[in-house]
Design a protein around this motif. Structure first.
Motif, PDB file in Angstrom:
ATOM      1  N   VAL A  73       0.845  -1.391  -0.082  1.00  0.00           N
ATOM      2  CA  VAL A  73      -0.018   0.169  -0.006  1.00  0.00           C
ATOM      3  C   VAL A  73       0.777   1.346  -0.126  1.00  0.00           C
ATOM      4  O   VAL A  73       0.632   2.329  -0.448  1.00  0.00           O
ATOM      5  CB  VAL A  73      -1.004   0.096   1.250  1.00  0.00           C
ATOM      6  CG1 VAL A  73      -1.511   1.363   1.492  1.00  0.00           C
ATOM      7  CG2 VAL A  73      -1.868  -1.057   0.849  1.00  0.00           C
ATOM      8  N   CYS A  74       1.860   1.255   0.623  1.00  0.00           N
ATOM      9  CA  CYS A  74       2.923   2.352   0.601  1.00  0.00           C
ATOM     10  C   CYS A  74       3.140   2.944  -0.719  1.00  0.00           C
ATOM     11  O   CYS A  74       3.259   4.167  -1.036  1.00  0.00           O
ATOM     12  CB  CYS A  74       4.152   2.010   1.400  1.00  0.00           C
ATOM     13  SG  CYS A  74       4.065   1.686   3.392  1.00  0.00           S
ATOM     14  N   ASN A  75       3.198   1.767  -1.627  1.00  0.00           N
ATOM     15  CA  ASN A  75       3.834   2.345  -3.159  1.00  0.00           C
ATOM     16  C   ASN A  75       2.547   2.534  -3.780  1.00  0.00           C
ATOM     17  O   ASN A  75       2.750   3.257  -4.999  1.00  0.00           O
ATOM     18  CB  ASN A  75       4.654   1.204  -3.448  1.00  0.00           C
ATOM     19  CG  ASN A  75       6.287   1.140  -3.204  1.00  0.00           C
ATOM     20  OD1 ASN A  75       6.385   1.957  -2.336  1.00  0.00           O
ATOM     21  ND2 ASN A  75       6.685   0.241  -3.804  1.00  0.00           N
ATOM     22  N   LEU A  76       1.237   2.301  -3.596  1.00  0.00           N
ATOM     23  CA  LEU A  76       0.196   2.413  -4.190  1.00  0.00           C
ATOM     24  C   LEU A  76      -0.625   3.920  -3.769  1.00  0.00           C
ATOM     25  O   LEU A  76      -1.791   3.897  -4.196  1.00  0.00           O
ATOM     26  CB  LEU A  76      -0.535   1.284  -4.083  1.00  0.00           C
ATOM     27  CG  LEU A  76      -0.107  -0.209  -4.854  1.00  0.00           C
ATOM     28  CD1 LEU A  76      -1.080  -1.039  -4.440  1.00  0.00           C
ATOM     29  CD2 LEU A  76      -0.175  -0.048  -6.275  1.00  0.00           C
ATOM     30  N   SER A 134      -0.735   7.886  -8.293  1.00  0.00           N
ATOM     31  CA  SER A 134      -1.061   6.519  -8.427  1.00  0.00           C
ATOM     32  C   SER A 134      -2.692   6.783  -8.220  1.00  0.00           C
ATOM     33  O   SER A 134      -3.367   7.209  -7.495  1.00  0.00           O
ATOM     34  CB  SER A 134      -0.850   5.688  -7.019  1.00  0.00           C
ATOM     35  OG  SER A 134      -1.641   4.343  -7.168  1.00  0.00           O
ATOM     36  N   PRO A 135      -3.333   6.128  -9.305  1.00  0.00           N
ATOM     37  CA  PRO A 135      -4.951   6.137  -9.270  1.00  0.00           C
ATOM     38  C   PRO A 135      -5.446   5.275  -8.320  1.00  0.00           C
ATOM     39  O   PRO A 135      -6.593   5.319  -8.010  1.00  0.00           O
ATOM     40  CB  PRO A 135      -5.128   5.674 -10.880  1.00  0.00           C
ATOM     41  CG  PRO A 135      -4.145   5.779 -11.501  1.00  0.00           C
ATOM     42  CD  PRO A 135      -2.814   5.501 -10.527  1.00  0.00           C
ATOM     43  N   VAL A 136      -4.743   4.371  -7.635  1.00  0.00           N
ATOM     44  CA  VAL A 136      -4.930   3.342  -6.755  1.00  0.00           C
ATOM     45  C   VAL A 136      -5.440   3.968  -5.443  1.00  0.00           C
ATOM     46  O   VAL A 136      -6.050   3.675  -4.333  1.00  0.00           O
ATOM     47  CB  VAL A 136      -4.198   2.085  -6.707  1.00  0.00           C
ATOM     48  CG1 VAL A 136      -4.654   1.228  -5.787  1.00  0.00           C
ATOM     49  CG2 VAL A 136      -3.830   1.638  -8.055  1.00  0.00           C
ATOM     50  N   ARG A 137      -4.712   5.305  -5.111  1.00  0.00           N
ATOM     51  CA  ARG A 137      -4.846   5.925  -3.930  1.00  0.00           C
ATOM     52  C   ARG A 137      -6.273   6.218  -3.676  1.00  0.00           C
ATOM     53  O   ARG A 137      -6.861   5.983  -2.436  1.00  0.00           O
ATOM     54  CB  ARG A 137      -3.955   7.459  -4.114  1.00  0.00           C
ATOM     55  CG  ARG A 137      -4.307   8.329  -3.020  1.00  0.00           C
ATOM     56  CD  ARG A 137      -3.588   9.717  -3.195  1.00  0.00           C
ATOM     57  NE  ARG A 137      -2.441  10.034  -2.927  1.00  0.00           N
ATOM     58  CZ  ARG A 137      -1.891  11.028  -2.693  1.00  0.00           C
ATOM     59  NH1 ARG A 137      -2.297  11.914  -2.943  1.00  0.00           N
ATOM     60  NH2 ARG A 137      -0.456  11.088  -2.548  1.00  0.00           N
TER      61      ARG A 137
END
Length: 607
Positions: free
Chosen positions: A285-288, A293-296
């Motif tokens: 999750v740290c990288n996303l 990131s659209p995943v945020r």
């Protein structure tokens, strides 16, 4: 779980292993190898005479040699002392083991590879880590993946995983073009749970190599394998899938395309609630949740903020650092594979730091509401590690990054939730920051950047920093003892630029040195010794961050403080010299400010 071997139990098995009945001896060797799961087990075996058995039967019959090699691999697994003993012994040295890598029997090749790789992973064979030998190990391991024996293939995937932890091997593997083979094995119906876990860990190590590698893996549909593995019934496979996703998420292109299309944010939020997987899931999750990131948005929508804060609160309630078992079979390398290596709480604060950077005010308000009274306690140097404190300082720094409204929001939250006398919350908060500055150079750098953001946006905090002599003294002490003073001096230049009130002035075009040098602010800074930090060796020549033009700013503040310091020295020596008219030196020598495009050789020498 295999039983812990007692001395009598080990002695009996070693007698069987040393006996004349070959089938019984091979079975005993296999049992001994598979119960040696901890360092204390390895010590019991070594004291019981396991090495003598190994040396007597290493060159015996095929079956006994394979059992002996398996025992040797178990004795040296994640054990530096036993690995050195293996390499010092002629019969088990690297020249003796290398020919076995090319043996006709696959299990002999397998266990010989395990022993040699163990020596390489422990760092004992750095000087012998030649490309030809690594190529030989890789070629042999890849040939083992094609063997029909299921146990053999499973153990071969473990070797691939261990090999790809070595950076030297990753480029060789990519050149071999065997990535599709790994994916085919992992997606095959006959793949065991352990095979899939090992292959995902190997692909995760590859994903951390370079952007080109991540793009190649994405084209091979690795993200599809990750997405299906996140729902596996095996916790080990779910952990490995999170690790692989963490590596793939280091690519902006991959995050914005195939990872975003896979819609993995909700699944990761579920995995962060599972105790077995939470550490790896929170690391992914740290990288996303980075700004690009659209995943945020997806993670926030599925309650990711509350889950990350819950991980933090649990660690805070325990109020102790988790300790890893010192002597597990897997050792440090396997513990890194099973978890992120820093704990779910560290990943949580790291994820929140990335999440609030350049985020909307609504997101920042949600984070503060969830953190509540937890935020001020994150800076406690007595209960948190250095890396945790670095991320906690970065979290507050990112809160106050862009707008004065965000800085005011952060300070208002801290003032309401700081324990103790509410009238002295600023002093208590700055004392916690000063404690971080005194702890290490790394924390000093982060803390000074936090103070810079606060001073840039709030006049009230600017005055509080200047009034906190203990804080200025801590900064001065950090600069005096630091071996990376150039980096800290750049951070100090940023901080002083705003403490002097220059952030909204025309200082870059119109420098009124007379007003600045006689200000009360400079008097305070000079008394604390900060002006002197800009004298001496030219450590400002250390590499500068590429995304901000610090150099002009540094010269402005350096020249201001340098003049202030020289004025202070002149005042101290007034008994010996006649008092000088203020500014007379500057009339002769110019204002002392080094401007871009106006640096001839004479000015370089004067500076």
């Amino acid at each position: 779980r295999p039983p812990s071997p007692s001395s009598s139990y080990v002695s009996t098995l070693l007698c069987f292993a040393d006996g004349s009945e070959e089938d019984l001896a091979c079975s005993a060797l296999t049992v001994l190898a598979r119960v040696s799961r901890r360092k204390e087990h390895q010590r019991v075996l070594a004291r019981g005479g396991a090495w003598e058995v190994v040396l007597r039967h290493l060159h015996g019959s095929h079956k006994r040699r394979e059992g002996t090699l398996e025992l040797l691999a178990a004795l040296t697994r994640d054990n530096e002392e036993e690995t050195r003993r293996m390499l010092r012994t002629e019969e088990t040295s690297l020249p003796a083991l290398l020919p076995l890598v090319l043996h006709e029997r696959p299990f002999t090749r397998l266990f010989a590879c395990v022993c040699i790789i163990q020596a390489v992973r422990e760092g004992e064979e750095e000087r012998r880590r030649e490309p030809t030998q690594l190529s030989l190990l890789l070629h042999t391991t890849l040939s083992l993946l094609r063997e029909p024996h299921k146990l053999l293939r499973e153990r071969a995937t473990e070797i691939v995983r261990d090999l790809l932890e070595l950076k030297d091997v990753r480029s060789l593997f990519l050149l071999s073009g065997m990535t599709p083979l790994l994916l085919t094995l992992a997606c095959g119906e006959s793949a065991t749970v352990k095979e899939k876990e090992n292959i995902l860990m190997a692909l995760g190590a590859l994903a951390s190599t370079s952007e080109a590698t991540r793009c190649e893996l994405a084209s091979c549909e690795v993200v599809g394998l990750i997405a299906s593995s996140l729902s596996s019934s095996s916790a080990g496979v779910r952990r490995a899938a999170c690790y692989c996703l963490q590596g793939m998420a280091r690519s902006v292109k991959t995050v914005r395309t195939v990872i975003a299309d896979a819609k993995l944010g909700g699944k990761l939020c579920q995995l962060m609630k599972e105790e077995e997987v939470e550490e790896r899931a929170s690391a992914a999750v740290c990288n996303l949740v980075l700004v690009f990131s659209p995943v945020r948005v997806e993670i926030v929508r599925h309650g990711g903020i509350a889950i990350l804060v819950a991980l933090l609160r649990r660690e805070q309630a325990e109020d102790k650092k988790e300790s890893q078992p010192e002597s597990s079979w897997e050792g440090a390398a396997e513990q890194r594979r099973q978890g992120g290596g820093g704990g779910a709480a560290l990943n949580a604060v790291w994820g929140l730091r990335n999440l609030v950077y350049m985020s909307e005010e609504e997101t920042k308000v949600k984070v503060l509401e969830q953190l509540g009274d937890l935020l001020p306690s994150l800076l406690c140097t007595k209960t948190h590690s250095e890396l945790f404190l670095q991320q906690a300082l970065g979290l507050m720094r990112n809160f106050a990054h862009a707008r004065k409204e965000d800085a005011a929001l952060l300070l208002e939250h801290v003032s309401r939730n700081f324990t103790g006398n509410q009238d002295k919350w600023q002093e208590n908060f700055l004392a916690a920051v000063a404690s971080c500055i005194a702890s290490s150079t790394l924390l000093a750098y982060e803390a000074m950047l936090l103070l810079n953001n606060l001073a840039a946006h709030t006049v009230e905090m600017r005055g509080a920093i200047l009034d906190a002599s203990f804080l200025l003294q801590a900064i001065n002490a950090a600069l005096l003892k630091s071996s990376q003073e150039g980096r800290l001096r750049i951070a100090l230049a940023l901080l002083l630029f705003h403490l002097l009130g220059l952030g909204n002035s025309r200082i870059l075009r119109d420098f009124d040195a007379e007003i600045l040098l006689n200000s009360s602010v400079l008097d305070k800074l000079r008394r604390e010794g900060l002006a002197e930090r800009f004298r001496g060796s030219p450590s400002w020549r250390s590499p500068l961050p590429v995304h901000i033009r610090y150099e002009n700013l540094y010269f402005i503040v350096a020249n201001i403080l340098l003049h202030a310091h020289e004025e202070g020295l002149a005042a101290c020596s007034a008994v010996e010299e006649p008092e000088r008219e203020p500014g007379c030196e500057r009339e002769k020598e110019g204002d002392g400010l080094v401007r871009e495009g106006d640096r001839d050789m004479k000015e370089e020498e004067e500076r």
